[in-house]
Design an enzyme around this catalytic site. Sequence first.
Site: not given
Length: 737
Positions: A469, A480, A494
Amino acid sequence: MRKAFLNTAATLTLLTGLGLSASSFALIEYSKSQQETASELIEQLEERHYAKLKYDDAMSSAHLDNYLNNLDGGKMFFTAADIADFETFRTQMDDDLPQGRLDAGFSIFNRFHGLLTTRLENLVESLPTMIEAMDFEIDERYELDVDKLAWAETQAELDERWRLQIKNQVLNLRLADKPQDEISETLVKRYKNQLSRVTQYNAQDAFQIYANALTELYDPHTNYFSPRRSENFNINMRLSLEGIGAVLSPEDEYTRVARIVPAGPADKQGELKPSDRIVAVGQDEEGPFEDVIGWRLDEVVELIRGPKGSTVRLQVLPAKAGTDAERKTIKIVRNKVKLEEQSAQKRVMELPKGNGETIRVGVIDIPTFYIDFEAMRRGDENYKSTTRDVKKLIEELEEENVEGLVIDLRRNGGGSLQEANDLTGLFIEYGPTVQIRHSSRRVWRDGKRLRSTYYDGPLVVLINRLSASASEIFAGAIQDYDRGLIVGDRSYGKGTVQTMVPLTEGQLKITESKFYRISGDSTQHRGVVPDITFPSLYDPEEIGESALDNALDWDQINPVRHRRYSNIDSLVPQLTEIYRTRSSNNPEFLYLQDQLAVAEQNRAITSVSLNESVRREERKARQERSLEIENRRRMARGEEPLASLDELDEENEAMDADEDSSEDAVDDGVHLASSDNGDNGDNGDNGDDTDDSSDEIVSAEELAEEDVLLSEAGSILVDALVLQERAYALTATKQED
């Protein structure tokens, strides 16, 4: 009144084939409020769930199959004839439920309840005679993979399945050195307890199972909670135990450890592991063990919980062991988790750079993404949060002249989304962190909105299968932005957000949104894939979103334009090769890989022998294999080999005793937890700031013995520094030429 009559009439019709009279047990009937709740449930699922699925004939068919599986997944009660009777409901339930008609669900439940009650009554009566007649010298096998089983054609076939199951349970107790005269008593007591609980089943139980057989088809995090389950949000929604700090879930007839709460009593004690199965619970130092196989989850929870400072003893079957493995006894002193114990902590590693030089690398361990919302709302300038604590730790580590950071997110199950965003802001100048898409398909972005200073030094983020999460949002953003290397195991996966919706009776926890990275990739199902992958300590078929039925798929949305801070991606092939070479000669890594190979072999076993001599030989072979693996590691480390595994147990007990004698008492405190949408913090004490008066410095040798994966993460950071220095030197030389 007409609905109740239909329910009773349908049940009586279904009971005809069973040969039971209506007076043999009390029929369970649904209520008017449950009819209203059923209609509301369907409306909420169709209108608000992210997947936008309609409850039609196809889903009605799947609902029936899932309901039967939830009631009798082991195929031990229903026969093929029972299943044929239920076919009349296959495409009818989607017409009935929206109108509040629950005849199908309660009729099936009542037949199951009758079969279950009758079976348990017969077992309690016949077990001693059955056990006495068992022959453990003949060659029979017990099937572990129930997916291979078809529905029994006859009652005799069901009886045979039960005989083999009971024989396997008896053999497991014999192999666990249970005295023969106590085995029958243990199993009779076990089934008497189950019978007692079965007689307490009521309409809430039936409705909850029927409703969840449908909600689970939407996704595994969408669940209906009956009023009884809704009363205790902490246990029944989060399945979190204050007493020992573990997250439990049901698995067949066992209570399984899904996760260990960081800094909790079980985590500090160190022996209880994810996927361990709890089979018995004892109170205090010497209290008798209560067999909990077949118990309801909430009843096991109640037995394990207790006042702070009291002791609970657990008998567990280790995750990587079979059902005939020796039970391991774990003693845990109950306590609460202090916020400061859940806080980020730091340490310094001194790692070899080459040519006799070392590099100081800072490590920041973040157990959860926490924030004291109550203190923040009341204007407390010193309120605790992950980001505030980590910022302070970075400043302290920079003063100690570390040359890079490792952020350890292993076992971090998430927490506040706000903190995941703010923490990312400590490592980038500004920009988005996460995209959130609602079931309406509206997308909004969150992140660091204002330019400010940030830590721009070398960075490695260490994750594993239990990083979930909010952890995945942070790790994904760092990856990224090309801000640092992600190493370890693929994360949990998740990537969904749930909302609680009140119903006429109970509540619905429904998945309304999904998380997406700024690259456009979802964190759902697939998780964050490390740049450099370590051996996994956890079986991905048992732990992780991909292990759950009906998990929402991975997908993509449009990426967000963002800055890339380095070209560290270009170093990954070289770093991977260096890591593989180094780990291939590391005795701790080799030991880990040997253990994983054994676990993989155990998972491939789909049936077991019921011949006692065969089973004992198989267990002896496993123990010899474990001893061989342990001694290979010890010899590589220059230690004396062991003559038996008993010597290793004695060493561990001695080490535990030393640790127990040196630990200070832990004060009471409150574990603050936040939901992923950052608006559900529990109230609690702030706790003191992290104590940094005695910073821990660990050498490479000490660290390798203590935590080979953390040591390797630090070594990869050092490798990256060395490669970058060489690249800069080469560039400078070319410019001079």
